[in-house]
Motif scaffolding. Sequence first.
Motif, mmCIF file in Angstrom:
data_model
loop_
_atom_site.group_PDB
_atom_site.id
_atom_site.type_symbol
_atom_site.label_atom_id
_atom_site.label_comp_id
_atom_site.label_asym_id
_atom_site.label_seq_id
_atom_site.Cartn_x
_atom_site.Cartn_y
_atom_site.Cartn_z
ATOM 1 N N LEU A 84 -6.402 7.222 4.169
ATOM 2 C CA LEU A 84 -6.267 6.033 5.568
ATOM 3 C C LEU A 84 -7.236 6.240 6.316
ATOM 4 O O LEU A 84 -7.832 7.340 6.969
ATOM 5 C CB LEU A 84 -4.986 6.840 5.792
ATOM 6 C CG LEU A 84 -3.605 7.099 5.719
ATOM 7 C CD1 LEU A 84 -2.694 7.663 6.139
ATOM 8 C CD2 LEU A 84 -3.329 6.049 4.391
ATOM 9 N N GLN A 85 -7.010 5.791 6.871
ATOM 10 C CA GLN A 85 -8.562 5.533 7.848
ATOM 11 C C GLN A 85 -7.422 3.967 9.051
ATOM 12 O O GLN A 85 -7.372 4.069 9.492
ATOM 13 C CB GLN A 85 -9.832 4.073 7.395
ATOM 14 C CG GLN A 85 -10.488 4.845 5.875
ATOM 15 C CD GLN A 85 -11.546 3.742 5.327
ATOM 16 O OE1 GLN A 85 -11.790 2.372 5.903
ATOM 17 N NE2 GLN A 85 -11.747 4.373 3.830
ATOM 18 N N ALA A 86 -8.227 4.839 9.804
ATOM 19 C CA ALA A 86 -8.327 4.494 11.227
ATOM 20 C C ALA A 86 -8.724 3.326 11.600
ATOM 21 O O ALA A 86 -9.628 2.565 11.443
ATOM 22 C CB ALA A 86 -9.245 5.808 12.539
ATOM 23 N N ALA A 87 -7.809 2.962 12.397
ATOM 24 C CA ALA A 87 -7.881 1.321 13.142
ATOM 25 C C ALA A 87 -7.574 0.708 14.118
ATOM 26 O O ALA A 87 -7.282 1.630 14.687
ATOM 27 C CB ALA A 87 -7.158 0.227 11.265
ATOM 28 N N GLU A 88 -7.205 0.242 14.304
ATOM 29 C CA GLU A 88 -6.844 -0.515 15.865
ATOM 30 C C GLU A 88 -5.371 0.335 16.280
ATOM 31 O O GLU A 88 -4.920 0.033 15.545
ATOM 32 C CB GLU A 88 -7.177 -2.044 16.209
ATOM 33 C CG GLU A 88 -6.659 -3.137 15.663
ATOM 34 C CD GLU A 88 -7.239 -3.977 14.561
ATOM 35 O OE1 GLU A 88 -6.801 -4.239 13.581
ATOM 36 O OE2 GLU A 88 -7.950 -2.824 13.757
ATOM 37 N N ASP A 89 -5.521 -0.425 17.876
ATOM 38 C CA ASP A 89 -4.276 0.284 17.895
ATOM 39 C C ASP A 89 -3.382 -0.139 17.376
ATOM 40 O O ASP A 89 -2.803 -1.331 17.874
ATOM 41 C CB ASP A 89 -3.954 0.023 19.860
ATOM 42 C CG ASP A 89 -4.720 1.136 20.593
ATOM 43 O OD1 ASP A 89 -5.708 1.835 19.973
ATOM 44 O OD2 ASP A 89 -4.370 0.649 21.887
ATOM 45 N N GLY A 90 -2.400 0.683 17.093
ATOM 46 C CA GLY A 90 -0.761 0.103 16.206
ATOM 47 C C GLY A 90 -0.656 -0.048 14.748
ATOM 48 O O GLY A 90 -0.302 -0.556 13.884
ATOM 49 N N LYS A 91 -2.119 0.384 14.070
ATOM 50 C CA LYS A 91 -2.555 -0.061 12.756
ATOM 51 C C LYS A 91 -3.254 1.471 12.135
ATOM 52 O O LYS A 91 -4.215 1.609 13.525
ATOM 53 C CB LYS A 91 -3.373 -1.453 12.765
ATOM 54 C CG LYS A 91 -2.814 -2.680 13.322
ATOM 55 C CD LYS A 91 -3.790 -3.692 12.641
ATOM 56 C CE LYS A 91 -2.814 -5.215 13.653
ATOM 57 N NZ LYS A 91 -3.770 -6.263 13.477
ATOM 58 N N VAL A 92 -3.689 0.554 10.643
ATOM 59 C CA VAL A 92 -3.852 1.540 9.477
ATOM 60 C C VAL A 92 -4.986 1.071 8.392
ATOM 61 O O VAL A 92 -3.470 0.551 8.555
ATOM 62 C CB VAL A 92 -3.193 3.025 9.408
ATOM 63 C CG1 VAL A 92 -1.916 2.861 8.866
ATOM 64 C CG2 VAL A 92 -3.888 4.356 9.524
ATOM 65 N N VAL A 93 -5.318 2.000 8.520
ATOM 66 C CA VAL A 93 -6.164 0.619 6.476
ATOM 67 C C VAL A 93 -5.485 1.518 6.011
ATOM 68 O O VAL A 93 -6.131 2.881 5.479
ATOM 69 C CB VAL A 93 -8.121 0.954 7.463
ATOM 70 C CG1 VAL A 93 -8.177 0.571 6.086
ATOM 71 C CG2 VAL A 93 -8.084 0.076 8.098
ATOM 72 N N LEU A 94 -5.419 1.844 4.804
ATOM 73 C CA LEU A 94 -4.933 1.951 3.248
ATOM 74 C C LEU A 94 -6.733 1.545 2.418
ATOM 75 O O LEU A 94 -6.053 0.294 2.301
ATOM 76 C CB LEU A 94 -3.323 1.232 3.070
ATOM 77 C CG LEU A 94 -2.295 1.513 3.399
ATOM 78 C CD1 LEU A 94 -0.950 1.055 2.506
ATOM 79 C CD2 LEU A 94 -2.007 2.485 4.105
ATOM 80 N N ALA A 95 -7.175 2.563 2.220
ATOM 81 C CA ALA A 95 -8.571 2.343 1.189
ATOM 82 C C ALA A 95 -7.784 2.598 0.167
ATOM 83 O O ALA A 95 -7.534 4.229 -0.365
ATOM 84 C CB ALA A 95 -8.964 3.528 2.200
ATOM 85 N N ASN A 96 -8.569 1.688 -1.187
ATOM 86 C CA ASN A 96 -8.534 1.863 -2.026
ATOM 87 C C ASN A 96 -9.449 0.910 -3.041
ATOM 88 O O ASN A 96 -10.010 0.352 -3.656
ATOM 89 C CB ASN A 96 -6.753 1.158 -2.356
ATOM 90 C CG ASN A 96 -5.334 1.783 -2.723
ATOM 91 O OD1 ASN A 96 -5.744 2.765 -2.612
ATOM 92 N ND2 ASN A 96 -4.525 1.096 -1.665
ATOM 93 N N GLY A 97 -10.470 2.036 -2.434
ATOM 94 C CA GLY A 97 -12.207 1.084 -3.391
ATOM 95 C C GLY A 97 -12.623 -0.110 -2.427
ATOM 96 O O GLY A 97 -12.016 -0.114 -1.312
ATOM 97 N N GLU A 98 -12.339 -1.008 -3.195
ATOM 98 C CA GLU A 98 -12.944 -2.887 -2.971
ATOM 99 C C GLU A 98 -11.810 -3.110 -2.201
ATOM 100 O O GLU A 98 -12.296 -3.776 -1.598
ATOM 101 C CB GLU A 98 -13.710 -3.261 -3.836
ATOM 102 C CG GLU A 98 -14.467 -2.169 -4.380
ATOM 103 C CD GLU A 98 -15.521 -3.216 -5.523
ATOM 104 O OE1 GLU A 98 -14.899 -3.188 -6.350
ATOM 105 O OE2 GLU A 98 -16.577 -2.539 -6.453
ATOM 106 N N ALA A 99 -10.314 -2.607 -1.872
ATOM 107 C CA ALA A 99 -9.285 -3.458 -1.466
ATOM 108 C C ALA A 99 -8.612 -2.895 -0.368
ATOM 109 O O ALA A 99 -7.793 -2.655 -0.837
ATOM 110 C CB ALA A 99 -8.453 -4.394 -2.573
ATOM 111 N N PRO A 100 -9.288 -2.451 0.933
ATOM 112 C CA PRO A 100 -8.740 -2.045 1.665
ATOM 113 C C PRO A 100 -7.519 -2.657 1.822
ATOM 114 O O PRO A 100 -7.745 -4.235 2.244
ATOM 115 C CB PRO A 100 -9.715 -1.416 1.990
ATOM 116 C CG PRO A 100 -10.373 -2.800 2.563
ATOM 117 C CD PRO A 100 -10.199 -2.259 1.144
ATOM 118 N N LYS A 101 -6.774 -2.218 2.641
ATOM 119 C CA LYS A 101 -5.385 -2.625 3.575
ATOM 120 C C LYS A 101 -5.191 -2.606 4.615
ATOM 121 O O LYS A 101 -4.987 -1.347 5.344
ATOM 122 C CB LYS A 101 -4.086 -3.069 2.321
ATOM 123 C CG LYS A 101 -3.228 -4.074 2.531
ATOM 124 C CD LYS A 101 -2.120 -3.735 1.809
ATOM 125 C CE LYS A 101 -0.948 -4.537 2.603
ATOM 126 N NZ LYS A 101 0.170 -4.277 1.402
#
Length: 335
Positions: A84-101
């Motif tokens: 998991l990667q930090a994102a802007e307020d109220g969100k988070v990034v699901l890191a899966n290689g070349e297709a983060p979400k």
Amino acid sequence: MFPRALLCVALAAACSPALADTVWMKNGDKLSGKIKVFDGGKLLLETPYGGSIALDWKQVQTLESDQELLVKQDAYSGEKAKSLQAAEDGKVVLANGEAPKTVELASIQQIMKPKPVVEDLSWKGNVDLAMDYKRAETDSDDYDIDFKTTARHGRWRHQAEGEYNRESKDEVTTTNNWSAEYALDRFITEKWFWQGRLEYKRDHIEDLARQRTVGTGPGYQFWDDELGAFSLGSLVNRTDYEYADGGKDNFYSLAMKWDYNRYLIGKRVEFFTNGEVGKPLGGVAEYALDAEVGLRYKVTEWASLNLKAEKDIISGTRDSDLDKTRYTAGFGVAW
């Protein structure tokens, strides 16, 4: 001397375990530790300075983790993220290689470590043991062993429990019984479920020697998270009684089951109660109650001390009423 001291500090820092997870709160706080689970609106963060801390999900701004985690945006399916990667307020990034979400925190219902076979399997339970040996004018031995376990995946939940009691005085057995129960729940919605259950009780001392119960009916799960759970179920039961002299009775009944537990004082003390009260539709018995209430104190993450009171009543049976009260103190393990 000074370079040697710096080398020691560097080695100690390299050898110490890194805190891979970070949670940013809306009030500006930044917490480091290890994300254990998110469920029921609470994010459980294991920290070296405060133990397990339950964070209100609504107060989380964003978070990051180096763990592989299963993120569920509904109650039944999830997406496995390598990190998991930090994102802007109220969100988070699901890191899966070349297709983060990037997803909204408000859309996430559960976060957990994926299991090897059934990724969203959640399994918990406990085994409690109580023993009492007394050597005086009257010698007595008392044993009580019981277990309870719950496993859930997707819309299904499996529950199993059992108990064994034995008591003797001056080598004469006064109590000798055991029971086992299995229940299968199918969740229709996030809260409503349908239950089917089987129960068997065997008593080697009392006149009522065997009880067999098959039941089914709807139930409602008020909550179920890391801090506790509470559910109510209504059942239509078919019960068979078998007496020590070979006599038999059978009847249908309406019953209400409850199961409640809640962690207090930073998840160190657990209050729990569960049981069933039933009303037969025939004239075999007036009513039946099987209830338990107690406290469990966690000494470590897996070991605990417990105090329990149990009540078992069957009023209006063939020969005499059954009315038992039992108090136990012991130790156990939990997972």
